[in-house]
Design an enzyme around this catalytic site. Structure first.
Site, mmCIF file in Angstrom:
data_model
loop_
_atom_site.group_PDB
_atom_site.id
_atom_site.type_symbol
_atom_site.label_atom_id
_atom_site.label_comp_id
_atom_site.label_asym_id
_atom_site.label_seq_id
_atom_site.Cartn_x
_atom_site.Cartn_y
_atom_site.Cartn_z
ATOM 1 N N ARG A 41 9.163 45.691 51.772
ATOM 2 C CA ARG A 41 10.427 45.335 50.841
ATOM 3 C C ARG A 41 10.316 46.681 49.905
ATOM 4 O O ARG A 41 11.488 47.160 49.291
ATOM 5 C CB ARG A 41 10.045 44.029 49.806
ATOM 6 C CG ARG A 41 10.392 42.983 51.040
ATOM 7 C CD ARG A 41 10.018 41.743 49.757
ATOM 8 N NE ARG A 41 10.172 40.449 50.752
ATOM 9 C CZ ARG A 41 9.062 39.624 50.952
ATOM 10 N NH1 ARG A 41 7.894 39.733 50.196
ATOM 11 N NH2 ARG A 41 9.340 38.535 51.719
ATOM 12 N N PHE A 58 19.706 37.962 56.611
ATOM 13 C CA PHE A 58 18.285 37.050 56.910
ATOM 14 C C PHE A 58 17.499 37.192 55.510
ATOM 15 O O PHE A 58 16.326 37.389 55.466
ATOM 16 C CB PHE A 58 17.579 37.372 58.113
ATOM 17 C CG PHE A 58 18.513 37.346 59.385
ATOM 18 C CD1 PHE A 58 18.839 36.202 59.925
ATOM 19 C CD2 PHE A 58 18.959 38.555 59.666
ATOM 20 C CE1 PHE A 58 19.526 36.295 61.126
ATOM 21 C CE2 PHE A 58 19.660 38.535 61.010
ATOM 22 C CZ PHE A 58 20.033 37.442 61.762
ATOM 23 N N ASP A 87 22.050 34.462 54.140
ATOM 24 C CA ASP A 87 21.409 33.697 54.838
ATOM 25 C C ASP A 87 21.920 32.334 55.419
ATOM 26 O O ASP A 87 22.655 31.807 54.689
ATOM 27 C CB ASP A 87 19.934 33.192 53.824
ATOM 28 C CG ASP A 87 18.610 32.687 55.075
ATOM 29 O OD1 ASP A 87 17.770 33.859 55.097
ATOM 30 O OD2 ASP A 87 18.761 31.767 55.324
ATOM 31 N N ASP A 108 16.279 41.339 58.860
ATOM 32 C CA ASP A 108 14.638 40.676 58.837
ATOM 33 C C ASP A 108 15.061 39.252 59.607
ATOM 34 O O ASP A 108 14.719 38.381 58.736
ATOM 35 C CB ASP A 108 14.206 40.589 57.270
ATOM 36 C CG ASP A 108 12.828 40.078 57.498
ATOM 37 O OD1 ASP A 108 12.050 40.239 58.505
ATOM 38 O OD2 ASP A 108 12.383 39.580 56.516
ATOM 39 N N CYS A 161 9.687 40.028 63.917
ATOM 40 C CA CYS A 161 8.575 39.094 63.659
ATOM 41 C C CYS A 161 8.239 38.523 65.017
ATOM 42 O O CYS A 161 7.389 37.601 65.123
ATOM 43 C CB CYS A 161 8.696 38.326 62.540
ATOM 44 S SG CYS A 161 9.925 37.054 62.505
HETATM 45 N N1 SAH Z 1 13.809 38.598 54.625
HETATM 46 C C1 SAH Z 1 13.389 37.412 53.977
HETATM 47 C C2 SAH Z 1 12.586 36.615 55.095
HETATM 48 C C3 SAH Z 1 13.702 36.334 56.395
HETATM 49 S S1 SAH Z 1 13.072 34.914 57.375
HETATM 50 C C4 SAH Z 1 12.409 37.786 52.891
HETATM 51 O O1 SAH Z 1 11.905 39.097 52.746
HETATM 52 O O2 SAH Z 1 11.872 36.798 52.360
HETATM 53 C C5 SAH Z 1 14.279 34.647 58.357
HETATM 54 C C6 SAH Z 1 15.533 34.007 57.643
HETATM 55 O O3 SAH Z 1 16.448 33.836 58.628
HETATM 56 C C7 SAH Z 1 15.294 32.342 57.215
HETATM 57 O O4 SAH Z 1 15.497 32.489 55.868
HETATM 58 C C8 SAH Z 1 16.412 31.788 58.057
HETATM 59 O O5 SAH Z 1 16.899 30.825 57.042
HETATM 60 C C9 SAH Z 1 17.267 32.800 58.415
HETATM 61 N N2 SAH Z 1 18.065 32.474 59.351
HETATM 62 C C10 SAH Z 1 17.828 32.155 60.679
HETATM 63 N N3 SAH Z 1 18.794 32.077 61.537
HETATM 64 C C11 SAH Z 1 19.797 32.832 60.717
HETATM 65 C C12 SAH Z 1 21.232 33.028 61.236
HETATM 66 N N4 SAH Z 1 21.771 32.778 62.493
HETATM 67 N N5 SAH Z 1 22.167 33.246 60.158
HETATM 68 C C13 SAH Z 1 21.538 33.422 59.266
HETATM 69 N N6 SAH Z 1 20.387 33.203 58.522
HETATM 70 C C14 SAH Z 1 19.653 32.790 59.367
#
Ligand code: SAH
Length: 407
Positions: free
Chosen positions: A223, A240, A263, A311, A351
């Site tokens: 980050r 995300f 998200d 992400d 991931c």
């Molecule tokens: N970038 C974040 C972590 C992301 S984890 C950080 O730095 O903390 C992945 C995220 O993707 C989750 O919050 C989940 O709710 C979201 N997610 C999963 N599938 C999704 C989709 N199709 N559209 C939008 N968000 C999604």
């Protein structure tokens, strides 16, 4: 650990004997003995018991914990015949893991960090995270689960935590024949979300309701580093975004003019909004939407950004669905690339442990070819150092974070 004492002589510990030509990886300190390599078990064992692994020529290799329900039949912990798996051994391993994080400066009162990461810390099946003094344990092996009370006692002694809770694991029943339900091991969880500080930003972390353990600690350094690559006054999209980590770093440390996070989870977006208020950032907004649809709609609308962060969650849990996962990565990376103005920055993560670095790079190569844009990789990163990778168990490497300049 009640049934193993430190003076248990090696000869009284049941023996797991390998088939011919199966011993080499374990002499080489790989920790997972699969059922297919095993010839026989000598002595009476219960699942979770300590065993000693022997080669077909009856040479001692290591001590481990057996679980006949698991595909990973024996997990190995000690290669020293003088160090059987008694309380002192587990204590030493926990001390070593904690000391390393302490020396990294990650054990302040108000921070979060992963204290124990399974094989990487010589503790296969155990994950411990610290959120400002509240410890969360995840167990992914029956052997560790059977010792959970002793582990909690050692952690209490070493760290005097405010609480220790055990987090249930959904998939573990099938893998280990074990049902783990969330429960408190020590103390109580606070009734409301707690606050942690990371990269000079404050986050609320809901230890009872959040996804995973409520906060993705593995992206801490990514980050911050991603923010350092942002063009001046950038218009940034954080896809995300979960609780807003990349977005807030971009605004606080990257000098972004505006950041929008997206998200699919309502609670995540609400937490992200509260985090922005907590940090008094006024140029960061969030919205709940499906990121696949969102990216497509922005491309159709002809929008442009200076930087985009991708992400996404794990797209595959198994090698069988690898092609689908790579297609999904391709899809979002292609759209993100199309949305970037020349010279823009793409931060793209995966991931999925099953997708290798090389496969991910091949996917990016495809994006470059398809879009006709040059992607130059500026950094190829992994998880933060409190999520290390053991040189003898590379299977645990999962997080990839590539920062690219898109011309
Ligand atoms: N970038 C974040 C972590 C992301 S984890 C950080 O730095 O903390 C992945 C995220 O993707 C989750 O919050 C989940 O709710 C979201 N997610 C999963 N599938 C999704 C989709 N199709 N559209 C939008 N968000 C999604």
């Amino acid at each position: 650990m009640s049934d193993e004492t430190s003076d248990a002589s090696a000869s009284s510990i049941p023996i797991v004997k390998l088939r011919p030509r199966k011993a080499q990886p374990f002499f080489g300190r790989h920790p997972w003995v699969r059922d297919s390599g095993i010839d026989k078990v000598i002595g009476k064992v219960q699942d979770g018991d300590v065993v000693q692994l022997h080669s077909d020529k009856d040479r001692f290799i290591a001590y481990g914990l057996i679980n006949r329900n698991s595909h990973l039949r024996v997990r190995l912990y000690s290669w020293d015949q003088e160090q059987p798996l008694a309380d002192e051994f587990w204590r030493g391993r926990l001390e070593r893991a904690i000391l390393m994080r302490r020396e990294m400066g990650l054990l302040q009162d108000d921070t979060g960090c992963r204290l124990v990461y399974s094989e990487a810390d010589g503790l296969s099946g155990l994950i411990v995270e610290n959120f400002a003094g509240h410890l969360m344990i995840q167990v992914t092996s029956l052997g560790m689960y059977r010792r959970i009370e002793s582990i909690a006692a050692i952690l209490t002694d070493l760290l005097q935590p405010k609480s220790i809770s055990l987090r249930g694991e959904a998939g573990i029943l099938k893998l280990e024949g074990l049902e783990v339900e969330s429960r408190m091991l020590v103390g109580e969880l606070p009734g409301e979300p707690i606050e942690i500080v990371e990269n000079d930003l404050r986050y609320e972390v809901d230890l009872s309701e959040g996804q995973k353990t409520g906060f993705y600690l593995d992206q801490r350094d990514n980050r911050r580093v991603a923010a350092s690559y942002l063009p001046h006054n950038a218009k940034v999209l954080d896809m995300f975004c979960y609780s807003g980590g990349f977005a807030m770093n971009a605004a606080r440390h990257g000098g972004a003019a505006s950041v929008h996070g997206v998200d699919g989870s309502g609670p995540a977006v609400s937490a992200a909004q509260r985090n922005v208020e907590r940090n008094q950032l006024n140029n960061v907004s969030f919205e709940k939407a499906d990121c696949f649809d969102y990216l497509k709609a922005r491309v159709d609308a002809g929008d442009k950004y200076d930087a985009i962060i991708l992400d996404p969650p794990k797209f595959t849990k198994s090698r069988r669905t690898i092609d689908e996962a790579l297609r999904a990565y391709f899809h979002i990376n292609r759209h993100a690339t199309q949305l970037l103005r020349p010279g823009g920055i793409l931060v793209t993560c995966s991931c999925s442990g099953n997708v290798s670095r090389d496969e991910f790079l091949m996917m990016l190569l495809g994006v470059s070819q398809k879009t006709g844009r040059d992607l130059r990789l500026l950094e190829q990163r992994g998880a933060a150092p409190d999520h290390p990778v053991s040189a003898t168990c590379l299977e645990n490497e999962y997080l990839k974070c590539f920062i690219a300049s898109v011309s």
